[in-house]
Write an enzyme that holds these catalytic residues in place. Structure first.
Site, mmCIF file in Angstrom:
data_model
loop_
_atom_site.group_PDB
_atom_site.id
_atom_site.type_symbol
_atom_site.label_atom_id
_atom_site.label_comp_id
_atom_site.label_asym_id
_atom_site.label_seq_id
_atom_site.Cartn_x
_atom_site.Cartn_y
_atom_site.Cartn_z
ATOM 1 N N SER A 60 3.930 2.526 -4.444
ATOM 2 C CA SER A 60 4.780 1.910 -5.458
ATOM 3 C C SER A 60 4.641 2.645 -6.779
ATOM 4 O O SER A 60 3.576 3.202 -7.082
ATOM 5 C CB SER A 60 4.330 0.454 -5.634
ATOM 6 O OG SER A 60 4.856 -0.089 -6.815
ATOM 7 N N TYR A 111 -2.577 -6.251 -7.044
ATOM 8 C CA TYR A 111 -1.588 -5.680 -6.113
ATOM 9 C C TYR A 111 -1.519 -4.158 -6.291
ATOM 10 O O TYR A 111 -1.621 -3.389 -5.327
ATOM 11 C CB TYR A 111 -0.204 -6.305 -6.347
ATOM 12 C CG TYR A 111 0.914 -5.501 -5.713
ATOM 13 C CD1 TYR A 111 1.081 -5.488 -4.324
ATOM 14 C CD2 TYR A 111 1.781 -4.719 -6.486
ATOM 15 C CE1 TYR A 111 2.083 -4.721 -3.741
ATOM 16 C CE2 TYR A 111 2.783 -3.960 -5.909
ATOM 17 C CZ TYR A 111 2.930 -3.966 -4.540
ATOM 18 O OH TYR A 111 3.907 -3.194 -3.962
ATOM 19 N N LYS A 163 -2.535 -0.682 -3.822
ATOM 20 C CA LYS A 163 -1.715 0.498 -3.521
ATOM 21 C C LYS A 163 -2.482 1.775 -3.853
ATOM 22 O O LYS A 163 -2.487 2.734 -3.082
ATOM 23 C CB LYS A 163 -0.395 0.454 -4.306
ATOM 24 C CG LYS A 163 0.557 -0.655 -3.861
ATOM 25 C CD LYS A 163 1.050 -0.421 -2.448
ATOM 26 C CE LYS A 163 1.796 -1.588 -1.870
ATOM 27 N NZ LYS A 163 2.040 -1.508 -0.436
#
Ligand code: NAD
Ligand code: UFG
Length: 337
Positions: free
Chosen positions: A124, A148, A152
């Site tokens: 991302s 989050y 990643k």
């Protein structure tokens, strides 16, 4: 040989499954339906005109994952499965680290054990943290602002260590910018649980009358109209980037990183206008405070993807909005069965 698509019942995975089948790939979808519904599978079959294998397995279930590798001849994996809500990751960090990191570790272990050494990973633009400038290039410094994003970045680092230890691996981390829109059939699209966190699904629900108005999170950013600017990309363009990435990964070993965006940023107010135009419906909004953790501007320099993958986004904002509207109109309650 088959491509294993983890999280293939989800928003991006379902669109990618359609493109894979239409490009002649044999695929196996693995999903635990933690954020998706079984009925998406038949819709993928309807749109693609093809079939595929499906396994309802949780990536945290090592034995279940191993059985999938025993049952099918898998040579490549497209790894979408993961939890993705930024706010939720702040309130439930352990759940996010466990699901995203442990799930990926189990997957990598089985890939190594069963000789499936090609992976396309859903990373991302969040790994760029607060970018020093825009457009963002792949060699910009990496940092994160929430659990989050941390998952990643940690996964990118785990995969990088993996290729150092085993030179047969061939991995691409695709750093997605802001996927929106839906398949033009109106059969598959984004179906967030509860009140959407993201801009586009929120706008769709305001225009349809399911939500009263949009809160615009700040109009004092250093952007042309003061509202946040993002690089919105049609989910079908994004899906096609995975086909290009699979082909490219076949030609080399090691790990590489690619921005998947259009290279063009739009503000929140431009998005509101574009959706109003595409749908013919009003989107009432009110300016509210900035959302904690948000950045002003984020858009990609996608030139490496074009040069190395031979991939470029094709759909414009009008098509993104029309397709999002078509999905919303045909499925006002998402995949509700
Ligand atoms: P999604 O939630 O629609 O799809 C993810 C799928 O993975 C769901 O079907 C879910 O049920 C499944 N899943 C989650 N944990 C699992 C587990 N432990 N075992 C098996 N299945 C599991 O999300 P999406 O928007 O399609 O995103 C796909 C990937 O792309 C995610 O990794 C996400 O973090 C990443 N990504 C998404 C965006 C975005 O804006 N949508 C942006 C950047 C990156
Ligand atoms: N916004 C509003 N009102 C809303 C929702 C969003 O004004 O109700 C604004 C945000 O402030 C931002 C823009 O709309 O300026 C886009 O917000 P989104 O929540 O749709 O997307 P983000 O860029 O914040 O986040 C997305 C993904 C994350 C990912 C990040 C970077 O949701 O998972 O892109 O890739 F980490």
């Amino acid at each position: 040989m088959a491509v294993l698509v983890t999280g293939g019942a989800g928003f991006i995975g379902s669109h990618t499954a359609v493109e894979l089948i239409q490009n002649g790939y044999e695929i196996v979808i693995l999903d635990n339906f933690s954020n998706s519904k079984p009925c998406v599978l038949d819709r993928i079959r309807t749109i693609s005109g093809g079939d595929f294998a499906f396994e309802q397995v949780d990536l945290l279930d090592r034995e279940g994952v191993e059985n999938v590798f025993k049952k099918y001849s898998i040579d490549s994996v497209i790894h979408f499965a993961g939890l993705k809500a930024v706010g939720e990751s702040v309130s439930m960090p352990i759940r996010y680290y466990h699901n995203n990191i442990t799930g990926t570790l189990i997957l990598c272990e089985m890939m190594q054990k069963y000789g499936a050494k090609r992976m396309i990973f859903s990373s991302s633009a969040t790994v760029y943290g607060t970018p020093k400038s825009v457009p963002i290039r792949e060699d910009f410094p990496l940092s994160t602002t929430n659990p989050y994003g941390e998952t990643k970045l940690m996964i990118e680092r785990i995969l990088s260590d993996l290729v150092v230890s085993d030179g047969e691996f061939s991995i691409s981390c695709l750093r997605y910018f802001n996927p929106i829109g839906a398949h033009k059939s109106g059969l598959i699209g984004e179906d967030p649980k509860g009140i959407p966190n993201n801009l586009m699904p929120y706008i769709c629900k305001v225009a349809s009358g399911q939500l009263h108005h949009l809160g615009v999170f700040g109009n004092d950013y250093d952007t042309p109209d003061g509202t946040g600017v993002r690089d919105y990309i049609h989910v079908v363009d994004l899906a096609r980037a995975h086909i290009a990435a699979l082909r490219e990964a076949e030609t080399r070993q090691g790990i590489d990183y690619f921005n998947i965006g259009t290279g063009r940023g739009y503000s929140v107010l431009e998005m509101v206008k574009a959706y109003e135009k595409a749908s013919g419906l009003p989107v009432p909004y009110e300016i509210t405070a900035r959302r904690p953790g948000d950045i002003g501007e984020c858009y990609a320099d996608p030139s490496k993807s074009e040069r190395v993958l031979g991939w470029k986004a094709e759909y414009d904002l009008d098509t993104m909005c029309k397709d999002a509207y078509n999905w919303q109109k045909n499925n006002p309650n998402g995949y509700e069965e």
